[in-house]
Design a protein around this motif. Structure first.
Motif, short mmCIF file in Angstrom:
data_model
loop_
_atom_site.label_atom_id
_atom_site.label_comp_id
_atom_site.label_asym_id
_atom_site.label_seq_id
_atom_site.Cartn_x
_atom_site.Cartn_y
_atom_site.Cartn_z
N MET A 233 -17.90 1.71 -8.97
CA MET A 233 -17.33 2.70 -8.04
C MET A 233 -18.46 3.37 -7.29
N LYS A 234 -18.41 3.33 -5.97
CA LYS A 234 -19.41 3.99 -5.14
C LYS A 234 -18.93 5.39 -4.80
N THR A 235 -19.66 6.39 -5.22
CA THR A 235 -19.32 7.77 -4.89
C THR A 235 -20.55 8.45 -4.34
N GLY A 236 -20.34 9.57 -3.70
CA GLY A 236 -21.47 10.30 -3.15
C GLY A 236 -21.07 11.73 -2.91
N ALA A 237 -21.58 12.30 -1.82
CA ALA A 237 -21.20 13.67 -1.48
C ALA A 237 -19.70 13.76 -1.27
N ALA A 238 -19.16 14.93 -1.61
CA ALA A 238 -17.72 15.11 -1.46
C ALA A 238 -17.31 14.97 0.00
N GLY A 239 -16.38 14.04 0.25
CA GLY A 239 -15.94 13.79 1.62
C GLY A 239 -14.78 14.65 2.03
N GLY A 240 -14.11 15.26 1.09
CA GLY A 240 -12.95 16.07 1.43
C GLY A 240 -11.66 15.36 1.07
N PHE A 241 -10.59 15.75 1.76
CA PHE A 241 -9.25 15.26 1.46
C PHE A 241 -8.68 14.47 2.63
N ALA A 242 -7.83 13.52 2.30
CA ALA A 242 -7.03 12.80 3.30
C ALA A 242 -5.58 12.93 2.88
N THR A 243 -4.82 13.78 3.57
CA THR A 243 -3.41 13.97 3.27
C THR A 243 -2.60 12.95 4.05
N ILE A 244 -1.72 12.26 3.37
CA ILE A 244 -0.94 11.20 4.01
C ILE A 244 0.55 11.47 3.87
N ASP A 245 1.29 10.90 4.80
CA ASP A 245 2.74 10.89 4.67
C ASP A 245 3.26 9.61 5.33
N PHE A 246 4.16 8.94 4.64
CA PHE A 246 4.82 7.74 5.18
C PHE A 246 6.28 8.05 5.46
N GLU A 247 6.79 7.52 6.57
CA GLU A 247 8.23 7.37 6.77
C GLU A 247 8.54 5.91 6.49
N THR A 248 9.67 5.66 5.85
CA THR A 248 9.95 4.32 5.33
C THR A 248 11.39 3.90 5.60
N THR A 249 11.65 2.61 5.42
CA THR A 249 13.01 2.10 5.61
C THR A 249 13.93 2.46 4.45
N GLY A 250 13.36 2.84 3.32
CA GLY A 250 14.15 3.16 2.14
C GLY A 250 13.24 3.71 1.06
N LEU A 251 13.68 3.64 -0.16
CA LEU A 251 12.97 4.29 -1.26
C LEU A 251 12.23 3.34 -2.19
N VAL A 252 12.45 2.03 -2.05
CA VAL A 252 11.96 1.09 -3.07
C VAL A 252 11.11 0.00 -2.41
N PRO A 253 9.78 0.17 -2.35
CA PRO A 253 8.95 -0.87 -1.75
C PRO A 253 8.99 -2.18 -2.52
N GLU A 254 9.30 -2.09 -3.80
CA GLU A 254 9.39 -3.31 -4.60
C GLU A 254 10.60 -4.16 -4.21
N ARG A 255 11.55 -3.59 -3.46
CA ARG A 255 12.73 -4.33 -3.00
C ARG A 255 12.70 -4.52 -1.49
N ASP A 256 11.52 -4.65 -0.93
CA ASP A 256 11.33 -4.99 0.48
C ASP A 256 11.52 -3.81 1.42
N ASP A 257 11.60 -2.57 0.92
CA ASP A 257 11.51 -1.43 1.83
C ASP A 257 10.08 -1.36 2.35
N ARG A 258 9.94 -0.91 3.59
CA ARG A 258 8.65 -0.96 4.26
C ARG A 258 8.27 0.39 4.86
N ALA A 259 6.98 0.57 5.08
CA ALA A 259 6.47 1.73 5.81
C ALA A 259 6.70 1.51 7.29
N ILE A 260 7.16 2.56 7.99
CA ILE A 260 7.38 2.44 9.43
C ILE A 260 6.63 3.52 10.22
N GLU A 261 6.01 4.46 9.52
CA GLU A 261 5.18 5.46 10.19
C GLU A 261 4.24 6.05 9.15
N VAL A 262 3.00 6.33 9.58
CA VAL A 262 2.04 6.97 8.68
C VAL A 262 1.24 8.00 9.48
#
Length: 407
Positions: A1-30
């Motif tokens: 694992m390569k680590t170094g100085a603290a880079g901070g945070f990356a807050t993410i949010d996805f909008e999706t076609t549904g709730l279950v990516p394991e059943r072929d639901d997909r991300a449509i916005e990030v």
């Protein structure tokens, strides 16, 4: 694992076609929001993502298929997304949900990561700071953080980043140092790049398409080619909505058939005149008929002066008799109808009403399918793609509602 100085945070949010990516639901916005180790927000990025399938419950995320058509696929945004996350703690509200989709999308493109993401969940943090794990809107209310446009990735990610800033301020930033220092620098992904496309950058819908038809001198089209073009116009206008796929199909047919822009203009005017003749058949133009005629005029780029003139003149006063005979699209008992997408009513309710009206609902599109009804006429579902390949009309849910009301 390569680590170094603290880079901070990356807050993410996805909008999706549904709730279950394991059943072929997909991300449509990030959306990704960067914050310094003390929680100060320093930047934000967002894009729509084309999942190459239907968009699920569109009433929740309010993303239309028309907006998605021009968006990049995940593989073409992954390189930049990983760069935005590299060396940072990945934050989300209900982080397990967003990380499941992120990991599922990365697995689909065979991205091999050496290290797992280091994450923080503001919903879990709420249990410590607010006494319980709350919905994002409730957490934001507790701190007076505005949340405008919920279920839009950019709005939810920004609100979550502000919530993180509030949590850090209330507990001190030094407690985050071990987590920040453990965030790995991610392996780059070499899958090509497309420009990110935010919702606000999608061009506004324009009903017309005729400017995309080539100006041809000379025009080499013949009568039968023009008839084929008009037949496609009529089919595309069934639900009084021109999808982007239908516009593309009309432009492509004009190009293949040698139909130039001037001829297309004339054909549109002839079709429109024939439509007005039908409307005037009983000598009266109702408000509903007037609205319909004006809508078709806008879709076919008919100038306002012609629309107004023909609506004012009964057939006996028309100086240019129509050269087009409208062929009304009719369904017969026993015709097969297929539904696609998540509609305002359940699939079983629609199918029950179709059977009561004498039609045959089917689960899949074949060459026998009479029509495909889509929650979104621009649908990217497999059924919609097959229907377009077979020349089966694709119409919106409102058309089906009107059909059943008239039976």
């Amino acid at each position: 694992m390569k680590t170094g100085a603290a880079g901070g945070f990356a807050t993410i949010d996805f909008e999706t076609t549904g709730l279950v990516p394991e059943r072929d639901d997909r991300a449509i916005e990030v959306s990704v929001v960067h914050s310094d180790p003390d929680g100060t927000i320093t930047g934000q990025w967002e894009t729509l993502i084309n999942p190459r399938r239907d968009l699920g419950a569109q009433r929740i995320h309010n993303i239309s298929a028309r907006e998605i058509i021009a968006a990049p696929i995940f593989e073409r945004v992954a390189a930049e997304l990983l760069e935005l996350l590299s060396g940072r703690v990945v934050v989300a509200h209900n982080a397990s949900f967003d990380l499941r989709f992120l990991n599922a999308e990365l697995d689909r493109i065979d991205y091999r990561r050496a290290d797992d993401f280091v994450t923080a969940c503001t919903m879990r943090l709420a249990r410590t700071h607010l006494g319980s794990g709350l919905a994002l809107a409730d957490c934001c209310d507790a701190f007076g953080i505005p949340l405008v446009g919920a279920h839009r990735a950019s709005a939810d990610a920004l609100a979550t980043a502000r919530l993180l800033e509030a949590f850090i301020a209330s507990g001190g930033s030094e407690q985050w140092d071990p987590l920040l220092l453990s965030a790995p620098h991610l392996t780059p992904f070499d899958g090509g790049r497309d420009a990110w496309l935010a919702r606000d950058e999608v061009p506004p819908v324009t009903p017309g398409f005729i400017d995309r038809i080539v100006v041809r001198i000379p025009d080499v089209s013949e009568t039968h080619e023009q008839a084929e073009y008009l037949a496609l116009v009529e089919r595309a206008l069934l639900d009084r909505y021109l999808s982007e796929h239908e516009k593309d199909a009309l432009v492509a047919l004009a190009d293949r058939s040698g139909i130039g822009r001037d001829t297309a203009h004339r054909l549109h005017r002839d079709y429109f005149t024939a439509l007005v003749n039908v409307v005037w058949a009983d000598g009266v133009v109702t408000d509903v008929e007037r609205a319909d005629v004006e809508l078709v005029g806008a879709l076919l780029d008919i100038d306002d002066e012609m629309v107004s003139r023909l609506l004012l003149a009964p057939p006996t006063r028309l100086t240019s008799p129509p050269t087009v005979v409208l062929q009304e699209f009719l369904l017969a008992p026993g015709d097969e109808i297929v539904l696609t997408g998540e509609m305002s009513r359940s699939r079983s309710e629609w199918e029950r009403d179709l059977r009561s009206a004498g039609f045959v609902p089917k689960p899949a599109v074949t060459k026998r399918t009479a029509i495909l009804v889509a929650a979104d006429p621009d649908s990217l579902s497999g059924k919609a793609r097959k229907a377009r390949d077979y020349g089966v009309p694709v119409v919106g849910e409102g058309w089906l509602r009107d059909l059943l009301a008239s039976v």
